[in-house]
Design a protein around this motif. Structure first.
Motif, PDB file in Angstrom:
ATOM      1  N   UNK A  70       0.793  -1.228   0.000  1.00 49.40           N
ATOM      2  CA  UNK A  70       0.000   0.000   0.000  1.00 49.40           C
ATOM      3  C   UNK A  70       0.819   1.269   0.000  1.00 49.40           C
ATOM      4  N   UNK A  71       2.087   1.188  -0.405  1.00 49.86           N
ATOM      5  CA  UNK A  71       2.974   2.353  -0.420  1.00 49.86           C
ATOM      6  C   UNK A  71       3.139   2.868  -1.852  1.00 49.86           C
ATOM      7  N   UNK A  72       3.194   4.178  -2.005  1.00 43.72           N
ATOM      8  CA  UNK A  72       3.386   4.813  -3.308  1.00 43.72           C
ATOM      9  C   UNK A  72       4.776   5.423  -3.347  1.00 43.72           C
ATOM     10  N   UNK A  73       5.539   5.144  -4.411  1.00 41.96           N
ATOM     11  CA  UNK A  73       6.905   5.647  -4.531  1.00 41.96           C
ATOM     12  C   UNK A  73       7.051   6.393  -5.850  1.00 41.96           C
ATOM     13  N   UNK A  74       7.408   7.685  -5.753  1.00 43.62           N
ATOM     14  CA  UNK A  74       7.675   8.520  -6.925  1.00 43.62           C
ATOM     15  C   UNK A  74       9.190   8.712  -7.034  1.00 43.62           C
ATOM     16  N   UNK A  75       9.727   8.595  -8.255  1.00 44.82           N
ATOM     17  CA  UNK A  75      11.166   8.721  -8.475  1.00 44.82           C
ATOM     18  C   UNK A  75      11.416   9.626  -9.670  1.00 44.82           C
ATOM     19  N   UNK A  76      12.323  10.580  -9.509  1.00 45.55           N
ATOM     20  CA  UNK A  76      12.636  11.515 -10.588  1.00 45.55           C
ATOM     21  C   UNK A  76      13.277  10.794 -11.759  1.00 45.55           C
ATOM     22  N   UNK A  77      13.001  11.282 -12.969  1.00 46.47           N
ATOM     23  CA  UNK A  77      13.426  10.559 -14.177  1.00 46.47           C
ATOM     24  C   UNK A  77      14.779  11.001 -14.706  1.00 46.47           C
ATOM     25  N   UNK A  78      15.419  11.998 -14.061  1.00 46.99           N
ATOM     26  CA  UNK A  78      16.733  12.430 -14.512  1.00 46.99           C
ATOM     27  C   UNK A  78      16.695  13.735 -15.284  1.00 46.99           C
ATOM     28  N   UNK A  79      17.881  14.347 -15.444  1.00 50.06           N
ATOM     29  CA  UNK A  79      17.975  15.717 -15.965  1.00 50.06           C
ATOM     30  C   UNK A  79      18.873  15.843 -17.202  1.00 50.06           C
ATOM     31  N   UNK A  80      19.046  14.760 -17.938  1.00 43.09           N
ATOM     32  CA  UNK A  80      19.861  14.822 -19.154  1.00 43.09           C
ATOM     33  C   UNK A  80      19.088  14.323 -20.375  1.00 43.09           C
ATOM     34  N   UNK A  81      17.768  14.465 -20.334  1.00 40.90           N
ATOM     35  CA  UNK A  81      16.956  14.083 -21.475  1.00 40.90           C
ATOM     36  C   UNK A  81      17.004  12.589 -21.753  1.00 40.90           C
ATOM     37  N   UNK A  82      16.772  12.245 -23.007  1.00 42.23           N
ATOM     38  CA  UNK A  82      16.786  10.831 -23.396  1.00 42.23           C
ATOM     39  C   UNK A  82      18.175  10.222 -23.286  1.00 42.23           C
ATOM     40  N   UNK A  83      19.201  11.063 -23.205  1.00 38.31           N
ATOM     41  CA  UNK A  83      20.579  10.567 -23.230  1.00 38.31           C
ATOM     42  C   UNK A  83      21.015  10.019 -21.886  1.00 38.31           C
ATOM     43  N   UNK A  84      20.321  10.366 -20.828  1.00 39.33           N
ATOM     44  CA  UNK A  84      20.650   9.828 -19.519  1.00 39.33           C
ATOM     45  C   UNK A  84      21.793  10.543 -18.841  1.00 39.33           C
ATOM     46  N   UNK A  85      22.085  10.087 -17.634  1.00 39.48           N
ATOM     47  CA  UNK A  85      23.102  10.749 -16.825  1.00 39.48           C
ATOM     48  C   UNK A  85      24.505  10.586 -17.396  1.00 39.48           C
ATOM     49  N   UNK A  86      24.701   9.600 -18.283  1.00 44.56           N
ATOM     50  CA  UNK A  86      25.994   9.450 -18.954  1.00 44.56           C
ATOM     51  C   UNK A  86      26.182  10.465 -20.072  1.00 44.56           C
ATOM     52  N   UNK A  87      25.109  11.145 -20.465  1.00 44.02           N
ATOM     53  CA  UNK A  87      25.201  12.118 -21.538  1.00 44.02           C
ATOM     54  C   UNK A  87      25.294  11.465 -22.905  1.00 44.02           C
ATOM     55  N   UNK A  88      25.663  12.240 -23.869  1.00 43.79           N
ATOM     56  CA  UNK A  88      25.729  11.751 -25.254  1.00 43.79           C
ATOM     57  C   UNK A  88      27.057  11.028 -25.475  1.00 43.79           C
ATOM     58  N   UNK A  89      27.012   9.710 -25.426  1.00 46.41           N
ATOM     59  CA  UNK A  89      28.183   8.896 -25.733  1.00 46.41           C
ATOM     60  C   UNK A  89      27.760   7.908 -26.818  1.00 46.41           C
ATOM     61  N   UNK A  90      28.150   8.208 -28.043  1.00 45.23           N
ATOM     62  CA  UNK A  90      27.665   7.424 -29.172  1.00 45.23           C
ATOM     63  C   UNK A  90      26.235   7.811 -29.499  1.00 45.23           C
ATOM     64  N   UNK A  91      25.639   7.124 -30.410  1.00 49.05           N
ATOM     65  CA  UNK A  91      24.264   7.411 -30.815  1.00 49.05           C
ATOM     66  C   UNK A  91      23.305   6.412 -30.179  1.00 49.05           C
ATOM     67  N   UNK A  92      23.273   6.448 -28.868  1.00 48.64           N
ATOM     68  CA  UNK A  92      22.378   5.557 -28.146  1.00 48.64           C
ATOM     69  C   UNK A  92      21.914   6.233 -26.866  1.00 48.64           C
ATOM     70  N   UNK A  93      20.622   6.097 -26.571  1.00 54.94           N
ATOM     71  CA  UNK A  93      20.071   6.673 -25.354  1.00 54.94           C
ATOM     72  C   UNK A  93      20.385   5.781 -24.153  1.00 54.94           C
ATOM     73  N   UNK A  94      20.402   6.399 -22.974  1.00 52.98           N
ATOM     74  CA  UNK A  94      20.708   5.667 -21.743  1.00 52.98           C
ATOM     75  C   UNK A  94      19.518   5.786 -20.788  1.00 52.98           C
ATOM     76  N   UNK A  95      18.676   4.770 -20.704  1.00 50.75           N
ATOM     77  CA  UNK A  95      17.497   4.835 -19.825  1.00 50.75           C
ATOM     78  C   UNK A  95      17.891   5.018 -18.362  1.00 50.75           C
ATOM     79  N   UNK A  96      17.097   5.791 -17.647  1.00 52.47           N
ATOM     80  CA  UNK A  96      17.359   6.066 -16.241  1.00 52.47           C
ATOM     81  C   UNK A  96      16.962   4.887 -15.367  1.00 52.47           C
ATOM     82  N   UNK A  97      17.653   4.781 -14.253  1.00 48.60           N
ATOM     83  CA  UNK A  97      17.319   3.794 -13.227  1.00 48.60           C
ATOM     84  C   UNK A  97      17.431   4.475 -11.870  1.00 48.60           C
TER      85      UNK A  97
END
Length: 605
Positions: A415-442
């Motif tokens: 019965x618990x609700x958990x909200x988690x922020x999705x990150x601040x680097x867009x589709x590229x993820x916290x690793x940023x733009x490294x190659x032409x691939x997105x990095x999904x957040x965890x």
């Protein structure tokens, strides 16, 4: 001597006939037995000397040496074998961790596919608005009937810890994780690894202990364990995104912009959020309602800043309960290290105060440690906000991510609700733009939490229509499959949107995130009191998550006031009632790079 020959024969029979060194061991035993037989049968026996204590001791020592020489080492199993990197550019390797330093680890016990399927089925059923069991959440005892590991797994880990002289450990209430406290020396013996201290390259005083290589367990123990936490992962330490307010408010038509005084001009205040999202503040807490924020190493709070925020904005943010090692407010007022935590406390408190707030502190930067603590509590906060994370790729192993996912499934079923922020680097993820691939957040990509993205006002300082913030994290998981509650929304988006090239992201049936969004972009940052009463602007999905959590905490208060169950795992309800939300249809999350996901009518990442 004849007894010794018999022992050798029995040992020889017990040794596997295949594998490295097996033939060599057999040959040694045969030669040794032959020599003994020759000595006994061919040579005449000398008169037996009277046994002395010294002779008996020498014989015992000889037998011990022979036993050690012929002992077969206990085979070990490499854990999380897909891990190939044991360092990180942001963490500086120092000396070996002191042998007597205490540390905690969590043994995640193996679960069967049957148990995992049963847990998912129960959670989806209780979260489904169309189900007759809607929001009939489980007790710890009821949930443990589904999640508890096999007794043999518990026994194997317990016996292993006892063999090391470790007795400070406990099986959790759901029966699927064992938390153990041990010394570094005991941990090195247990896991066959060397443990070093690592210090953060850019954050003063932040230190962790990690292995500098792979870890293992005895094979019979490894069969009972999925993974062990706090040995491999190097966490992402967030850097607050700050931007000051302006001398004058841009939009004179709304007093909300100046509701916290001139120090917060053009910054998002509780009054701005109320005007945009249409919720009313509450003057007293609803009995049984609660909320929490998760904070990690060095992110404490101080009452000086919280009081300054309350006085300026006319709200009642407060910390009512605290878990973890002792709070250290000096780091906030003197060193200014608490911006993230104060953003969480002041934002969620500005929305839903005076709902009681629990500040859940952990020095480990461990999501699974946080989830385990949450599910262990008798009266855990009903609504929770987490403003931290990495990318899936930075988690090092699927075993760790799946273990976290299971823990949050359990939280939802309680019965618990958990909200988690999705990150601040867009589709590229916290690793940023490294190659032409997105990095999904965890952990935002976990299907059993509610991921929160960020938006901007379409016109700066004009309370009204929003657009996608270009650096809001969002996309499709490389680890988690598409949950049933989201399948229709994702299919609609993929059929109608102008999608990036397939090479950028997982085009299969993957979990999409975020689930909801709220103001969080840089156009109008949030007003926050930090560093002993100085006001500044802070932006990012770290602001969006406590905003959404606060609003849902107010909804929980309404439910509880009518004698109804709390929201619990809320994603199924959200997707079944999308008409209750503002639809953001413009912008994308390319974050100033060449590609991202565009906003569209309905759900989008």
């Amino acid at each position: 001597v004849l007894v010794l020959v018999l022992v050798l024969v029995l040992v020889d029979v017990s040794i596997p006939s295949v594998g490295p060194g097996a033939a060599r061991i057999h040959d040694v035993h045969v030669v040794f037995a032959f020599v003994v037989v020759v000595v006994v049968v061919v040579l005449p026996p000398p008169p037996p000397p009277p046994p002395t204590e010294a002779a008996m001791m020498r014989a015992a020592a000889l037998l011990a040496v022979l036993a050690a020489a012929f002992a077969v080492p206990t085979p070990r199993t490499l854990m999380e074998p897909e891990v190939s990197s044991f360092s990180h550019v942001d963490w500086i390797k120092k000396s070996r961790a002191p042998a007597d330093e205490a540390m905690e680890v969590i043994f995640v016990l193996q679960s069967s596919p049957t148990k995992q399927a049963a847990l998912e089925a129960v959670l989806l059923d209780r979260a489904d608005p169309a189900s007759p069991r809607f929001r009939q959440w489980l007790s710890h005892e009821q949930l443990a009937e589904i999640t508890a590991a096999d007794a043999s797994h518990v026994a194997a880990v317990s016996a292993f810890l006892h063999s090391l002289g470790v007795y400070d450990f406990k099986l959790n209430r759901l029966g699927d994780r064992i938390r153990a406290r041990m010394s570094v020396a005991e941990a090195e013996e247990a896991f066959g690894a060397r443990l070093y201290a690592y210090e953060h390259a850019h954050k003063h005083g932040i230190r962790i202990v990690r292995a500098d290589g792979p870890y293992s367990l005895p094979a019979h123990v490894a069969e009972a364990v999925a993974m062990v936490s706090e040995l491999l992962r190097f966490p992402n330490v967030p850097v607050p995104l700050e931007a000051p307010g302006a001398d004058t408010a841009d939009d004179a038509s709304s007093s909300a912009w100046s509701s916290c005084g001139a120090k917060c001009n053009n910054l998002v205040t509780p009054a701005v959020l109320q005007e945009r999202y249409g919720f009313a503040p509450v003057s007293r807490a609803q009995s049984g309602n609660s909320m929490g924020v998760a904070e990690f190493q060095g992110q404490y709070y101080d009452n000086t800043d919280i009081s300054a925020f309350n006085d300026a904005c006319g709200v009642s943010a407060s910390v009512d309960a605290y878990t973890g090692s002792a709070n250290n407010p000096v780091l906030c007022t003197t060193f200014g290290q608490c911006v993230e935590a104060l953003l969480d406390v002041e934002t969620i408190g500005g929305v839903a105060g005076p709902t009681p707030l629990t500040f859940m502190y952990s020095s480990s930067y461990s999501i699974i440690d946080y989830a385990d603590q949450l599910t262990e509590m008798d009266n855990a906060p009903l609504t929770n906000s987490v403003s931290y994370g990495n990318d899936e790729q930075q988690q090092t192993s699927s075993a760790y991510m799946q273990s976290c996912s299971t823990a949050f499934q359990e939280a939802g079923a309680l019965g618990l609700t958990v909200f988690i922020s999705s990150g601040d680097q867009g589709a590229w993820g916290r690793e940023g733009k490294s190659g032409n691939i997105f990095h999904p957040s965890f952990p935002a990509s976990i299907p059993w939490i509610t991921a929160v993205g960020g938006t901007n006002f379409a016109t700066k300082s004009s309370i009204g229509t929003e657009e996608a913030w270009s650096c809001s994290g969002g996309g499709f998981s490389d680890t988690f499959s598409l949950p049933s509650y989201q399948s229709s929304a994702v299919a609609t988006y993929k059929a109608s949107a102008d999608l990036p090239a397939d090479s950028y992201y997982n085009t299969g049936d993957a979990r999409g995130f975020p689930d909801v969004s709220a103001l969080g972009g840089a156009t109008n940052p949030y007003c926050v009191s930090v560093r002993g009463g100085s006001f500044t602007g802070v932006y990012g999905t770290s602001a969006s998550s406590p905003t959404v959590a606060g609003i849902f905490a107010l909804i929980n208060g309404q439910l509880l006031s009518k004698g109804l169950s709390p929201l619990g795992f809320v994603n199924s309800f959200i997707y079944a009632n999308s008409n209750c939300f503002n639809d953001v249809t413009t912008g994308d999350n390319s974050c100033s790079y060449s590609a991202g996901f565009e906003a569209a009518a309905g759900w989008d990442p």
